[in-house]
Motif scaffolding. Structure first.
Motif, PDB file in Angstrom:
ATOM      1  N   ALA A  82      -2.392  12.473 -37.906  1.00 11.10           N
ATOM      2  CA  ALA A  82      -1.472  12.891 -38.968  1.00 11.10           C
ATOM      3  C   ALA A  82      -0.487  13.951 -38.481  1.00 11.10           C
ATOM      4  O   ALA A  82       0.660  14.004 -38.933  1.00 11.10           O
ATOM      5  N   THR A  83      -0.938  14.791 -37.550  1.00  8.60           N
ATOM      6  CA  THR A  83      -0.093  15.891 -37.063  1.00  8.60           C
ATOM      7  C   THR A  83       0.513  15.597 -35.690  1.00  8.60           C
ATOM      8  O   THR A  83       1.167  16.464 -35.109  1.00  8.60           O
ATOM      9  N   ALA A  84       0.298  14.384 -35.174  1.00 13.70           N
ATOM     10  CA  ALA A  84       0.858  14.022 -33.870  1.00 13.70           C
ATOM     11  C   ALA A  84       2.350  13.732 -33.980  1.00 13.70           C
ATOM     12  O   ALA A  84       2.884  13.559 -35.085  1.00 13.70           O
ATOM     13  N   SER A  85       3.028  13.679 -32.860  1.00 12.37           N
ATOM     14  CA  SER A  85       4.447  13.329 -32.854  1.00 12.37           C
ATOM     15  C   SER A  85       4.631  11.938 -33.453  1.00 12.37           C
ATOM     16  O   SER A  85       3.903  11.006 -33.113  1.00 12.37           O
ATOM     17  N   ALA A  86       5.588  11.816 -34.342  1.00 11.31           N
ATOM     18  CA  ALA A  86       5.824  10.540 -35.032  1.00 11.31           C
ATOM     19  C   ALA A  86       6.684   9.631 -34.161  1.00 11.31           C
ATOM     20  O   ALA A  86       7.828   9.296 -34.492  1.00 11.31           O
ATOM     21  N   ASP A  87       6.112   9.230 -33.013  1.00 18.68           N
ATOM     22  CA  ASP A  87       6.863   8.415 -32.075  1.00 18.68           C
ATOM     23  C   ASP A  87       6.171   7.085 -31.766  1.00 18.68           C
ATOM     24  O   ASP A  87       6.663   6.309 -30.950  1.00 18.68           O
ATOM     25  N   GLY A  88       5.027   6.835 -32.392  1.00 15.53           N
ATOM     26  CA  GLY A  88       4.332   5.573 -32.203  1.00 15.53           C
ATOM     27  C   GLY A  88       3.354   5.545 -31.048  1.00 15.53           C
ATOM     28  O   GLY A  88       2.694   4.525 -30.825  1.00 15.53           O
ATOM     29  N   TYR A  89       3.231   6.655 -30.332  1.00 10.37           N
ATOM     30  CA  TYR A  89       2.346   6.669 -29.166  1.00 10.37           C
ATOM     31  C   TYR A  89       0.928   7.158 -29.484  1.00 10.37           C
ATOM     32  O   TYR A  89       0.046   7.061 -28.634  1.00 10.37           O
ATOM     33  N   THR A  90       0.718   7.668 -30.683  1.00  9.73           N
ATOM     34  CA  THR A  90      -0.614   8.098 -31.103  1.00  9.73           C
ATOM     35  C   THR A  90      -0.931   7.427 -32.429  1.00  9.73           C
ATOM     36  O   THR A  90      -0.281   7.697 -33.445  1.00  9.73           O
ATOM     37  N   LEU A  91      -1.910   6.531 -32.415  1.00 10.38           N
ATOM     38  CA  LEU A  91      -2.265   5.742 -33.586  1.00 10.38           C
ATOM     39  C   LEU A  91      -3.715   5.984 -33.973  1.00 10.38           C
ATOM     40  O   LEU A  91      -4.511   6.476 -33.169  1.00 10.38           O
ATOM     41  N   LEU A  92      -4.048   5.621 -35.187  1.00 12.49           N
ATOM     42  CA  LEU A  92      -5.402   5.812 -35.710  1.00 12.49           C
ATOM     43  C   LEU A  92      -6.036   4.477 -36.058  1.00 12.49           C
ATOM     44  O   LEU A  92      -5.435   3.652 -36.747  1.00 12.49           O
ATOM     45  N   VAL A  93      -7.258   4.267 -35.570  1.00 15.15           N
ATOM     46  CA  VAL A  93      -8.084   3.132 -35.995  1.00 15.15           C
ATOM     47  C   VAL A  93      -9.198   3.719 -36.851  1.00 15.15           C
ATOM     48  O   VAL A  93     -10.047   4.460 -36.351  1.00 15.15           O
ATOM     49  N   HIS A  94      -9.175   3.425 -38.127  1.00 12.84           N
ATOM     50  CA  HIS A  94     -10.147   4.033 -39.045  1.00 12.84           C
ATOM     51  C   HIS A  94     -10.730   2.966 -39.956  1.00 12.84           C
ATOM     52  O   HIS A  94     -10.108   1.943 -40.216  1.00 12.84           O
ATOM     53  N   HIS A  95     -11.955   3.240 -40.422  1.00 20.24           N
ATOM     54  CA  HIS A  95     -12.608   2.279 -41.311  1.00 20.24           C
ATOM     55  C   HIS A  95     -12.493   2.706 -42.773  1.00 20.24           C
ATOM     56  O   HIS A  95     -11.611   3.484 -43.145  1.00 20.24           O
TER      57      HIS A  95
END
Length: 329
Positions: A82-95
């Motif tokens: 949520a607080t990562a750079s909004a550039d598409g390089y950090t994504l979340l896989v969540h259930h």
């Protein structure tokens, strides 16, 4: 330089800059993409993320790394994205915990589900109600009678507050109208180990992790939690809880893919395209189906339908959590 030449030169520079912007967008990703899994390595979500990472790698032509950021029921990993750079390089896989966290936790290290851009639903997996092999009950009907005889002596393990096993356990107790002694663990691994060792009685666990133990006769399976039976030949005879006397029971553990809010639209489009392609990968489908998991192929692979689905899940689970009075700090 005369006025005409200055104007021509300016237009040429602008054209080059615009072309450069377009090329930069087209080249995404130019470096490795990280999938953050908000749980420990080796668990069900981690296994799913690693299968997805390989399928995404093929579509993005770029390295896809899985990073485990466990703790606080998945909220620490979610906060990192949520607080990562909004550039598409950090994504979340969540259930499913992505949808329950806003109700389950009094304070979140991020604002909530609106802090994310939705990329698409990945899969749906049934959970299984499993028990130690030394239990006197052989079927769910027998188990229900055994629980009713003295619920206070029945131990129900789960992998920690906010875990899929915890949420499924809450639903089970609500359906049985019975309060059991719950035993929280720091992850699925130690909970499963104690169940196999006979230290605890029962656990509601994702098929991803439970199927090998069931097939190896290390735990006893009583039912699956989804509305339909599992498609695995070895477990096709295992009844659903709905068939077994809890008609309204239906729990599947789903996983979704998310990016930080405000990630540029072209990047989100590229990621969604890669996800849709990855979910058609024969190897990914084969690996998921071997664990009794269904890879999503309906409209929920699209961002808008994915978000609508999650919002409905938030409302559904809020009622269960509030009724149980199960909150975490």
């Amino acid at each position: 330089m005369d006025k005409l030449h200055r104007r021509t030169w300016g237009l040429a520079v602008a054209s080059v800059l615009l072309a450069g912007v377009g090329a930069a967008r087209a080249e995404f990703p130019e470096k490795p993409v990280t999938l953050v899994v908000p749980f420990a390595a080796g668990g069900p979500s981690d296994k799913i993320a690693r299968d997805l990472a390989e399928a995404l790698r093929k579509k993005l032509n770029q390295t896809v790394i899985v990073e485990n950021v466990g703790g606080a029921g998945g909220t620490l990993g979610a906060a990192k994205v949520a607080t990562a750079s909004a550039d598409g390089y950090t994504l979340l896989v969540h259930h499913i915990g992505f949808a329950t966290a806003p109700t389950l936790y009094r304070k979140l290290p991020y604002k909530g589900i609106d802090d994310f851009a939705y990329l698409g639903l990945i899969n749906e997996a049934p959970s299984t109600l499993i028990g130690r092999t030394t239990l006197p009950a052989k079927s769910f009907a027998d188990l229900r009678k055994w629980i009713a005889a003295d619920p206070t002596k029945v131990n129900l393990a789960h992998a920690g507050v906010g875990s899929a096993s915890h949420l499924c356990g809450l639903m089970l107790q609500s359906a049985l109208k019975t309060e059991l002694t719950t035993v929280p663990y720091k992850g699925t691994g130690p909970a499963m180990t104690d169940l196999m060792g006979g230290t605890v009685d029962l656990m509601c666990e994702q098929a991803t992790n439970a199927v090998p133990q069931i097939e190896g006769d290390k735990v006893r399976a009583f039912a699956v939690t989804s509305k339909e039976r599992m498609k695995l030949p070895s477990l096709a005879s295992l009844p659903t809880l709905a068939e077994s006397g809890l008609p309204d029971f239906g729990v599947t553990v789903w996983h979704g893919l998310y990016a930080p809010k405000n990630t540029p639209a072209p990047v989100l489009a590229k990621l969604n395209e890669a996800l849709r392609g990855a979910l058609k990968d024969p190897e990914l489908i084969k690996r998921q189906e071997a664990l009794g998991i269904t890879v999503v192929s309906d409209a929920r692979v699209e961002p808008a339908a994915h978000k609508k689905f999650v919002e409905a899940e938030v409302m559904r689970w809020a009622k269960v959590i509030q009724a149980a009075g199960s909150y975490a700090d």
